[in-house]
Write an enzyme that holds these catalytic residues in place. Structure first.
Site, short mmCIF file in Angstrom:
data_model
loop_
_atom_site.label_atom_id
_atom_site.label_comp_id
_atom_site.label_asym_id
_atom_site.label_seq_id
_atom_site.Cartn_x
_atom_site.Cartn_y
_atom_site.Cartn_z
N ASP A 96 -11.86 2.32 14.60
CA ASP A 96 -11.11 3.08 15.70
C ASP A 96 -12.22 3.55 16.69
OD1 ASP A 96 -9.46 4.73 17.11
OD2 ASP A 96 -9.10 6.36 15.47
N ARG A 158 -0.19 4.38 1.64
CA ARG A 158 -1.20 3.40 1.42
C ARG A 158 -0.63 2.39 0.61
NH1 ARG A 158 -6.23 5.83 2.70
NH2 ARG A 158 -6.52 7.99 1.97
P1 IMP Z 1 -13.73 5.62 13.28
O1 IMP Z 1 -14.74 6.13 12.53
O2 IMP Z 1 -13.02 6.50 14.32
O3 IMP Z 1 -13.63 4.07 13.35
O4 IMP Z 1 -12.43 5.90 12.11
C1 IMP Z 1 -12.04 4.88 10.97
C2 IMP Z 1 -11.25 5.65 9.73
O5 IMP Z 1 -10.25 6.59 10.53
C3 IMP Z 1 -10.63 4.84 9.41
O6 IMP Z 1 -11.33 4.26 8.05
C4 IMP Z 1 -9.29 5.61 8.93
O7 IMP Z 1 -9.58 6.37 7.56
C5 IMP Z 1 -9.09 6.49 10.33
N1 IMP Z 1 -7.88 5.96 11.20
C6 IMP Z 1 -8.46 5.53 12.28
N2 IMP Z 1 -7.25 5.25 12.84
C7 IMP Z 1 -6.08 5.31 11.84
C8 IMP Z 1 -4.84 4.98 12.02
O8 IMP Z 1 -4.32 4.40 13.13
N3 IMP Z 1 -4.28 5.08 10.75
C9 IMP Z 1 -4.64 5.60 9.74
N4 IMP Z 1 -6.02 6.04 9.74
C10 IMP Z 1 -6.84 5.65 10.83
MG MG Z 2 -8.27 7.53 6.27
#
Ligand code: IMP
Ligand code: MG
Length: 185
Positions: A96, A158
């Protein structure tokens, strides 16, 4: 819920990733490092598409409670990470902002693996705040909040075998039925 990817599409995507990884690693032994909890379903399906000798290590990445910056991540090893000199494949459920993958990659690199590649199930478009890109992404998705196939909202959903968008009506339904002290059951 609006379904983005159904079971068949997901199976094909994971099989394709498996075949790319079989090409990349051949019969070299690898260590798959999976970030809990979101990647458990991908992990279970993906390893059965791989035929090289492989080991699995589980880690958890969590935001510091009360941390100052939102990007403050703590990497918790669920067992001693024995990856020095090994070929490592890091997997996560979704890319994300990218901060999780960047932090975990930094941590793993410090343990001196022979090689380190990253594979994510979903890659959200237009939300990255980092320079890195995962080496492999099974599916690209628009900037929407999704659940299922390991991905959660408040630790629920999940177990859905498909990936669905959590829309406003779904959020309302969730709080009515599943939040603590919800009135109607
Ligand atoms: P990042 O560090 O922002 O890339 O976030 C990664 C983590 O955010 C993932 O491992 C998920 O746990 C959570 N996450 C981000 N977007 C979503 C989504 O659309 N649905 C569920 N979890 C999300
Ligand atoms: Mg999560």
């Amino acid at each position: 819920m609006k379904i983005l990817f159904d079971q068949d599409v997901i199976r094909q995507g994971i099989e394709q990733l498996g075949s790319n990884l079989r090409r990349e690693y051949g019969q070299n032994p690898i260590t798959v490092v999976a970030i809990m909890t979101g990647s458990i379903v991908m992990l279970a399906d993906l390893i059965r598409c791989l035929d090289m000798p492989l080991r699995i290590s589980l880690i958890r990445a969590s935001s510091y409670r009360g941390g100052v910056t939102s990007g403050d991540l703590h990497v918790e090893e669920l067992e001693r990470l024995d990856i020095q000199g090994r070929d490592v494949l890091l997997i996560d459920d979704i890319f994300d902002t990218g901060k999780t993958l960047v932090e975990v990659t930094k941590h793993l690199s410090s343990l001196q693996p022979r090689s380190l590649k990253t594979a994510v199930f979903l890659n959200k478009q237009g939300t990255s705040q980092v320079a890195m890109e995962p080496d492999y992404s099974v599916f690209k998705i628009p900037n929407e909040f999704v659940v299922g196939y390991g991905l959660d909202y408040d630790d629920f959903y999940r177990n859905l075998p498909f990936v669905a968008v959590m829309e406003q009506a779904d959020l309302e339904e969730h709080s009515r039925r599943l939040e603590p002290n919800a009135q109607s059951r």
